[in-house]
Design an enzyme around this catalytic site. Structure first.
Site, mmCIF file in Angstrom:
data_model
loop_
_atom_site.group_PDB
_atom_site.id
_atom_site.type_symbol
_atom_site.label_atom_id
_atom_site.label_comp_id
_atom_site.label_asym_id
_atom_site.label_seq_id
_atom_site.Cartn_x
_atom_site.Cartn_y
_atom_site.Cartn_z
ATOM 1 N N LYS A 179 35.346 73.198 69.862
ATOM 2 C CA LYS A 179 35.106 73.649 68.365
ATOM 3 C C LYS A 179 33.785 72.617 67.927
ATOM 4 C CE LYS A 179 37.727 71.615 65.452
ATOM 5 N NZ LYS A 179 36.885 70.893 64.068
ATOM 6 N N ASN A 180 33.864 71.288 68.135
ATOM 7 C CA ASN A 180 32.920 70.559 67.492
ATOM 8 C C ASN A 180 31.711 70.541 68.265
ATOM 9 O OD1 ASN A 180 34.960 70.034 65.803
ATOM 10 N ND2 ASN A 180 35.235 67.955 66.312
ATOM 11 N N ARG A 185 34.187 71.349 56.231
ATOM 12 C CA ARG A 185 33.147 70.472 55.536
ATOM 13 C C ARG A 185 32.051 70.713 56.393
ATOM 14 N NH1 ARG A 185 34.467 66.256 54.049
ATOM 15 N NH2 ARG A 185 32.454 65.122 54.525
ATOM 16 N N CYS A 188 38.405 64.956 51.581
ATOM 17 C CA CYS A 188 39.567 66.007 52.370
ATOM 18 C C CYS A 188 40.724 64.840 52.906
ATOM 19 C CB CYS A 188 38.809 66.317 53.762
ATOM 20 S SG CYS A 188 38.701 65.161 55.124
ATOM 21 N N ARG A 205 34.793 61.022 53.411
ATOM 22 C CA ARG A 205 33.859 61.513 54.389
ATOM 23 C C ARG A 205 32.724 61.987 53.434
ATOM 24 N NH1 ARG A 205 36.900 65.664 57.979
ATOM 25 N NH2 ARG A 205 35.155 65.556 59.276
ATOM 26 N N PRO A 206 32.009 60.859 52.876
ATOM 27 C CA PRO A 206 30.685 61.222 52.206
ATOM 28 C C PRO A 206 29.493 61.675 53.213
ATOM 29 C CG PRO A 206 30.891 58.835 52.482
ATOM 30 C CD PRO A 206 32.148 59.416 52.948
ATOM 31 N N ASP A 253 26.319 60.884 52.727
ATOM 32 C CA ASP A 253 24.902 60.096 52.389
ATOM 33 C C ASP A 253 23.997 59.864 53.485
ATOM 34 O OD1 ASP A 253 27.238 58.344 52.918
ATOM 35 O OD2 ASP A 253 25.766 56.902 53.170
ATOM 36 N N GLN A 254 24.442 59.771 54.570
ATOM 37 C CA GLN A 254 23.466 59.660 55.689
ATOM 38 C C GLN A 254 22.831 60.821 55.934
ATOM 39 O OE1 GLN A 254 23.306 56.407 57.358
ATOM 40 N NE2 GLN A 254 24.335 56.074 55.541
ATOM 41 N N ASP A 286 40.114 61.400 66.880
ATOM 42 C CA ASP A 286 40.603 62.489 66.804
ATOM 43 C C ASP A 286 41.755 62.797 67.978
ATOM 44 O OD1 ASP A 286 37.555 64.695 66.479
ATOM 45 O OD2 ASP A 286 38.764 63.740 65.145
ATOM 46 N N ILE A 339 37.936 54.646 61.846
ATOM 47 C CA ILE A 339 36.734 55.638 61.406
ATOM 48 C C ILE A 339 36.965 56.165 60.110
ATOM 49 C CG2 ILE A 339 35.642 57.977 62.017
ATOM 50 C CD1 ILE A 339 35.176 55.534 64.139
ATOM 51 N N ARG A 358 42.825 75.719 62.901
ATOM 52 C CA ARG A 358 41.656 75.530 62.820
ATOM 53 C C ARG A 358 40.806 75.005 63.912
ATOM 54 N NH1 ARG A 358 39.975 71.618 58.187
ATOM 55 N NH2 ARG A 358 37.819 72.155 59.326
HETATM 56 C C1 EPZ Z 1 32.887 64.906 63.151
HETATM 57 O O1 EPZ Z 1 33.295 64.644 61.883
HETATM 58 C C2 EPZ Z 1 34.207 65.796 63.729
HETATM 59 N N1 EPZ Z 1 33.873 67.058 63.119
HETATM 60 C C3 EPZ Z 1 35.488 65.261 63.375
HETATM 61 O O2 EPZ Z 1 36.503 66.027 64.005
HETATM 62 C C4 EPZ Z 1 35.610 63.573 63.900
HETATM 63 O O3 EPZ Z 1 36.830 63.246 63.515
HETATM 64 C C5 EPZ Z 1 34.409 62.919 63.460
HETATM 65 O O4 EPZ Z 1 33.310 63.388 63.753
HETATM 66 C C6 EPZ Z 1 34.602 61.382 64.085
HETATM 67 O O5 EPZ Z 1 34.412 61.511 65.578
HETATM 68 C C7 EPZ Z 1 32.929 67.859 63.671
HETATM 69 O O6 EPZ Z 1 32.111 67.335 64.535
HETATM 70 C C8 EPZ Z 1 32.779 69.192 62.954
HETATM 71 P P1 EPZ Z 1 31.427 61.235 60.952
HETATM 72 P P2 EPZ Z 1 32.143 64.201 61.004
HETATM 73 O O7 EPZ Z 1 30.201 61.627 60.258
HETATM 74 O O8 EPZ Z 1 30.657 64.059 61.482
HETATM 75 C C9 EPZ Z 1 31.441 57.963 57.549
HETATM 76 C C10 EPZ Z 1 38.306 67.331 64.098
HETATM 77 O O9 EPZ Z 1 39.396 66.819 64.053
HETATM 78 N N2 EPZ Z 1 30.256 58.697 57.325
HETATM 79 O O10 EPZ Z 1 31.194 61.072 62.514
HETATM 80 O O11 EPZ Z 1 32.329 64.508 59.588
HETATM 81 C C11 EPZ Z 1 32.527 58.761 57.635
HETATM 82 O O12 EPZ Z 1 33.337 58.501 56.358
HETATM 83 C C12 EPZ Z 1 37.365 66.491 63.202
HETATM 84 O O13 EPZ Z 1 37.952 68.157 64.843
HETATM 85 C C13 EPZ Z 1 29.832 58.148 56.120
HETATM 86 O O14 EPZ Z 1 30.027 57.166 55.368
HETATM 87 O O15 EPZ Z 1 32.310 62.407 60.817
HETATM 88 C C14 EPZ Z 1 33.503 58.237 58.502
HETATM 89 O O16 EPZ Z 1 34.127 56.993 58.099
HETATM 90 C C15 EPZ Z 1 37.961 65.939 62.173
HETATM 91 N N3 EPZ Z 1 28.420 58.841 55.528
HETATM 92 C C16 EPZ Z 1 32.416 57.979 59.717
HETATM 93 O O17 EPZ Z 1 31.182 57.743 59.103
HETATM 94 C C17 EPZ Z 1 28.056 59.916 56.175
HETATM 95 O O18 EPZ Z 1 27.056 60.478 55.752
HETATM 96 C C18 EPZ Z 1 32.197 58.833 60.720
HETATM 97 O O19 EPZ Z 1 32.225 60.266 60.143
HETATM 98 C C19 EPZ Z 1 28.600 60.193 57.243
HETATM 99 C C20 EPZ Z 1 29.873 59.714 57.827
#
Ligand code: EPZ
Length: 425
Positions: A22-23, A94, A118, A123-124, A126-127, A309, A331, A401
């Site tokens: 999926k991801n 998202r 969520c 899950r901002p 900003d990056q 995950d 995370i 999902r």
């Molecule tokens: C991806 O989400 C996955 N989703 C998530 O899988 C997975 O849990 C996550 O990566 C971590 O491995 C998809 O790939 C579609 P992140 P993502 O940005 O990209 C912080 C599932 O169960 N952050 O790696 O949204 C954030 O808050 C889903 O399949 C910022 O602060 O996660 C988190 O603490 C759930 N600012 C950390 O980074 C940003 O701009 C990692 O989040 C982006 C992220």
């Protein structure tokens, strides 16, 4: 809303085929926006998130055909009528934010609803926005939407350091950089296998992405990208979920097909430490649970660390261990919602800050429990596989999902479970 009913105690035997990831499929579907013409994706899992992404691409003006029988999706992003991802679609998923980079890169403009929080955390994004700004995009926030524009019509290559490894943040900026003018260098990138898969796709489309899978990536932008054909890698989190399911029930002996074991090394190491047998047998991975489960401490981390995950699924396994184990979630700030439901089944788990202290128990009792997020749902089904009596997991739309026909795959391995249509929510 549907529910899944499970009657515990039957060891899992036989084989399960792992579906496409999926991801990986989600960012790759968004990458089709970068090129004109017919793209064909194979080994696409039949999931609600894929349907949501297809609806978003259609809303943008793409021709999209989803064939669930053949696990194929065809996309032609030739005539985009819109560059907007509306709140109604983004709030469902998202990962819709992944259209932001491709739309700005290809069309110079994008208007994407902020995803909002969520269940598992704020899950901002900003990056994602800082990376686009570094490439020359002008970012405005208007009534819950991000409006991003490339003032000259084309982004320019830039140097950018992520404040933390972000999977979709890395993916968004990779896609934007593929069509930018000049070189982009990214530091502190996410290293997940799904990020590497996206790089393979972008290079197949004619991009020049180097270093995917490491924390530093170089991307030389090109003028145009071409449509492609590709078969999606298998879903390592689905595979890990079934490995935990087999490990949770004494006497299980299952073979998983379509697993890339190298993508799950942290989980496999922890399963082996817990006393689970995990072997490669030709094209298959065999998982056996013969003896007692030993307590193992886990701290989630970006890849190649232990995947967040997989935290909920492994925690359920630890409720069976002989002793105390500590699960620490680094995370997301709220990813223990499966714990109150497991406690109702008789688990002994105490939350202390970002850690869950698990005292193993001899048994869990079946109960009606509520799914709250994708992986928590899976962990409750796993609990039902070994709990005494019947467990009903409600609101399994969360499960749908990210898991293709979970109840069918479990039943094929001997589990006593079925889906209950229209159950009480
Ligand atoms: C991806 O989400 C996955 N989703 C998530 O899988 C997975 O849990 C996550 O990566 C971590 O491995 C998809 O790939 C579609 P992140 P993502 O940005 O990209 C912080 C599932 O169960 N952050 O790696 O949204 C954030 O808050 C889903 O399949 C910022 O602060 O996660 C988190 O603490 C759930 N600012 C950390 O980074 C940003 O701009 C990692 O989040 C982006 C992220």
């Amino acid at each position: 809303m549907d529910a899944i009913r499970v009657r515990g105690g039957r060891p899992l035997k036989g084989e399960v085929k792992i579906s496409g990831a999926k991801n990986a499929a989600l960012p790759i579907l968004c990458a089709t926006l970068l090129a004109d013409g017919p793209t064909l994706l194979k080994n696409v899992p039949a999931l609600r998130d894929i349907d949501t992404t297809a609806a978003l691409l259609r809303f943008l003006g793409c021709d999209v055909v989803v064939d669930k029988e053949r696990h194929e999706v065809r996309v032609a992003a030739t005539r985009l009528g819109r560059v907007e991802a509306p709140y109604e679609l983004v709030k469902q998923m998202r990962a819709s934010v992944l259209v932001l980079g491709p739309l700005v890169a290809r069309h110079g403009r994008a208007k994407v609803s902020l995803p909002g929080g969520c269940a598992i955390g704020a899950r901002p994004i900003d990056q994602h926005l800082k990376g686009l700004e570094a490439m020359g995009a002008q970012i405005k926030l208007e009534r819950g939407y991000v409006v991003a524009e490339a003032p000259t019509g084309r982004l320019k290559g830039a140097d950018f350091v992520f404040d933390m490894p972000t999977v979709t943040g890395t993916e968004n900026i990779m896609m934007a950089a593929a069509l930018a003018k000049g070189r982009t260098t990214l530091w502190n990138c996410a290293r997940e296998p799904e990020v590497e898969e996206l790089a393979r796709i972008l290079n197949k489309m004619g991009a020049r992405v180097d270093g995917a899978g490491t924390d530093v990536m170089h991307i030389d932008g090109v003028e145009q990208l071409a449509p492609f054909e590709h078969s999606i890698i298998p879903d390592r989190i689905e595979a890990g979920t079934y490995m935990c399911a087999a490990a949770a029930v004494e006497g299980s002996d299952v073979r998983l097909s379509g697993v890339i074991l190298e993508d799950l090394e942290a989980l496999v190491m922890k399963l082996r430490q817990a006393g689970v047998t995990v072997d490669r047998e030709g094209e298959h991975v065999r998982v056996r649970r013969d003896g007692p489960i030993k307590p193992v401490n886990v701290t989630t981390a970006p890849h190649p660390g232990f995947p967040t995950d997989m935290q909920a699924q492994f925690l359920v396994l630890m409720t069976r261990a002989k002793g105390e184990s500590v699960m620490t979630e680094t995370i997301f700030e709220n990813r223990f919602m499966h714990v109150p439901e497991l406690t109702r089944m008789g688990a002994h788990v105490e939350i202390r800050g970002r850690s869950a202290i698990v005292q193993g128990v001899d048994r869990l009792d079946g109960a009606s429990v509520m799914a709250t997020d994708l992986r928590a749902s899976a962990s409750l089904v796993i609990a039902g596989l070994f709990a005494e009596g019947e467990t009903e997991v409600r609101r399994v739309y969360h499960l749908d999902r990210g898991y293709e026909h979970m109840e069918d795959k479990l039943r094929a391995m001997g589990a006593d479970c079925e889906r209950v249509k229209g159950a009480e929510g």
